[in-house]
Structures are given as structure tokens and as C-alpha cells.
Write an enzyme that holds these catalytic residues in place. Structure first.
Site: not given
Ligand code: ATR
Length: 284
Positions: A25, A76, A113
Site C-alpha cells: 500500500s 471493503k 474512491d
């Protein structure tokens, strides 16, 4: 040992990204850049959290005084389920990428997002209202892209996916008649009215397959965006550049989606600059 390593109490503000794995990440690097730039006494960590420990970990971080956490693959959906309250984008997309811990103990779930997708395009000068877009893919990233385009007033969104049924399922769940599902072979013969072509699949990523597209039918003003950013210039973007089309790479979406998270965790508005891009790229 540096002062950093001798610190025995948590700094003023702490947040993290939770993933499994998480080492890849770039979020600690980009939040770290902004923390230094803003002179904030804060820390942003990458924490590997196994799926079965996700709920316990999140509640533990909230109890320990963390401001919140970003969540990435594979958490998520679990984050959506765990949150006490979710924003419209998270509900529409069906995923949460940002958990914000409230002082009263409540956990807010957000999805930034879609914001990141659109902010990146807008920074590159794309106006989603001027014409149709063609979105390739029907996974979580496609859901974010389609939601962002709908909210931004895109007049028509062509959607195409290898598994056509998944494309129809996405269109049905978003319940907006601006979404038109096309067979996957439309990539060989694209609608000539599209002003934005966006890949949301992992095709084009180093080590994966390559999208088989024919860009010759695109108008010369069409813009081509790829969500993949390793490599920064994917085969799709290279083909677009060679055709003389303007391109938007995927790193910008990653950087922009972090802006609202940084504001939620650390209370400052920050910008996506060339300096940030160079810093994040330097860490790869
Ligand atoms: P994400 O949440 O990152 O979008 P995902 O949900 O796994 O990831 O979605 C992956 C997308 O890439 C899907 O649209 C998938 O198509 P299918 O629904 O047909 O699986 C697409 N994809 C992955 N590998 C592909 C390939 N080799 N060819 C075409 N599409 C592919």
C-alpha cells in the site's frame, strides 16, 4: 535511536490503512507526505490485518484513540457491514474504503474512491458532462467509476465487462437508465460518441494480461483513463498516446481518494501536487 523510535505514547493523531497484505500500500507514504507538509504531529501506519480479525482490529483501534482507518483489499465489504452509518457513495458502490471513528464511539463508513476517480479526471481537465463514457469492468472499481460519473452528470455510460451478467447486475443495482451494457467485443468496435474511455479492470497491470482494444474508432478529442498505475503507462495508455489521444493515469485516483480521508483523520485540506506524485513514485 531516533526520537521517533523512543516515543512511548501515541502522537496527537493516528490513523492507518488495514489490508491483507498491506505492504504494497502506498497510503502510508502519501499520508506521511501530507503530515510532514502540514507540520502535523501525527502518524499513519500500514497494518496487516487478517480477514477473520478485521472487526476486532477496527474496534481495538477505535478504542485506542485512532482517528480512523482506510481499508483496502479484502476488507471493503466487511467495513461496509461494520460501519454504524455509511455515506451515499459507500451505499451505492457497496464498499467502504474509509472508516472514521467518532468521539462518541460511532464508526462512520465512507467511500472516497468515486470522489478520487472524478477529482483525478477533473484535475486532468475532463468534463464528464460533455458526452458519453465507456467503462470497462464491473468490479468494485467499476462501481466507483460509474457512481462518480452518474453523480457528475455524465449523459450516458456504456458499460462492458468480460462476464456480461456482472455488467447487467451492476446496471440493475445502480438503477439509472443512463447506463447501457454492451457486449465485451464492443472494445473492438467502440461507440464513436464516447468522450471518455476508462479501464477499471486489472488488465494492463504488470504481470497480468492486456486489454484487447481497438482505439481507431475513437474521436480525436476522447480521453483515455486507466485505473492501473503499475506501470504508470499501461499498454492501453500507450496505445492511446500513440493514437494521439490524451491520457489520464491511475496514480491520480489513488492520490485524490486520500484527500477526504486525510481531512477526516487530520482535519486539513490537502492538495494533490507534482511533489506528492514524485514522492509517492519514489517509494515504489
Ligand atoms: P476490483 O474490485 O478491483 O474492481 P474485481 O471486483 O475483482 O476487482 O473486478 C475485477 C474486474 O476485472 C472485473 O470486471 C473482471 O471481469 P469479470 O467480471 O468477467 O471477472 C475484470 N477482469 C479481471 N481479469 C480479466 C480478464 N483476464 N479479462 C477481462 N476482464 C477481466
Amino acid at each position: 535511536m531516533s526520537d521517533d523510535h523512543m516515543r512511548t505514547t501515541v502522537p496527537e493523531a493516528v490513523a492507518a490503512v488495514l489490508g491483507w497484505p498491506v505492504a504494497h500500500s502506498l497510503s502510508p507514504r502519501l499520508h506521511g507526505f501530507w503530515l510532514r507538509e502540514q507540520g502535523i504531529a501525527g502518524t499513519y501506519l500500514g497494518l496487516p490485518v487478517a480477514p477473520e480479525s478485521f472487526g476486532v482490529a477496527v474496534r481495538g483501534l477505535a478504542a485506542a484513540g485512532f482517528r480512523g482507518a482506510n481499508v483496502t483489499v479484502p476488507h471493503k465489504l466487511a467495513a461496509l457491514r461494520l460501519a454504524d452509518e455509511v455515506d451515499d457513495a459507500a451505499r451505492a458502490i457497496g464498499a467502504v474504503n474509509t472508516l472514521v471513528f467518532q468521539p462518541d464511539g460511532r464508526i462512520l463508513g465512507r467511500n472516497t474512491d468515486a470522489y478520487g476517480f472524478m477529482a483525478n479526471l477533473r484535475q486532468a481537465g475532463v468534463d464528464p458532462q460533455v458526452g458519453p463514457a465507456l467503462v470497462i469492468g464491473a468490479g468494485g472499481a467499476a462501481r466507483a467509476a460509474v457512481h462518480a460519473l452518474l453523480v457528475a452528470g455524465c449523459p450516458r455510460i456504456y458499460l462492458t465487462n468480460r462476464t456480461e451478467a456482472t455488467g447487467y447486475a451492476l446496471a440493475e443495482s445502480m438503477a439509472d437508465d443512463r447506463i447501457i451494457v454492451l457486449p465485451f467485443n464492443c472494445l473492438k468496435n467502440m461507440p464513436d460518441d464516447i468522450v471518455l474511455l476508462g479501464n477499471t479492470t486489472s488488465l494492463g497491470m504488470a504481470g497480468k494480461g492486456v486489454l484487447d482494444v481497438d482505439l481507431s474508432g475513437l474521436s480525436e478529442t476522447a480521453r483515455v483513463h486507466d485505473i492501473v498505475y503499475v506501470p504508470l503507462e499501461t499498454p492501453l495508455l500507450r496505445a492511446a498516446r500513440q493514437r494521439g489521444l490524451r491520457t489520464v493515469d491511475g496514480l491520480g485516483m489513488l492520490l485524490h481518494q486520500a484527500v477526504p480521508a486525510f481531512r477526516a483523520f487530520f482535519g486539513r485540506d490537502v492538495a494533490v501536487t507534482d511533489g506528492l506524485r514524485a514522492h509517492v513514485l519514489g517509494g515504489k
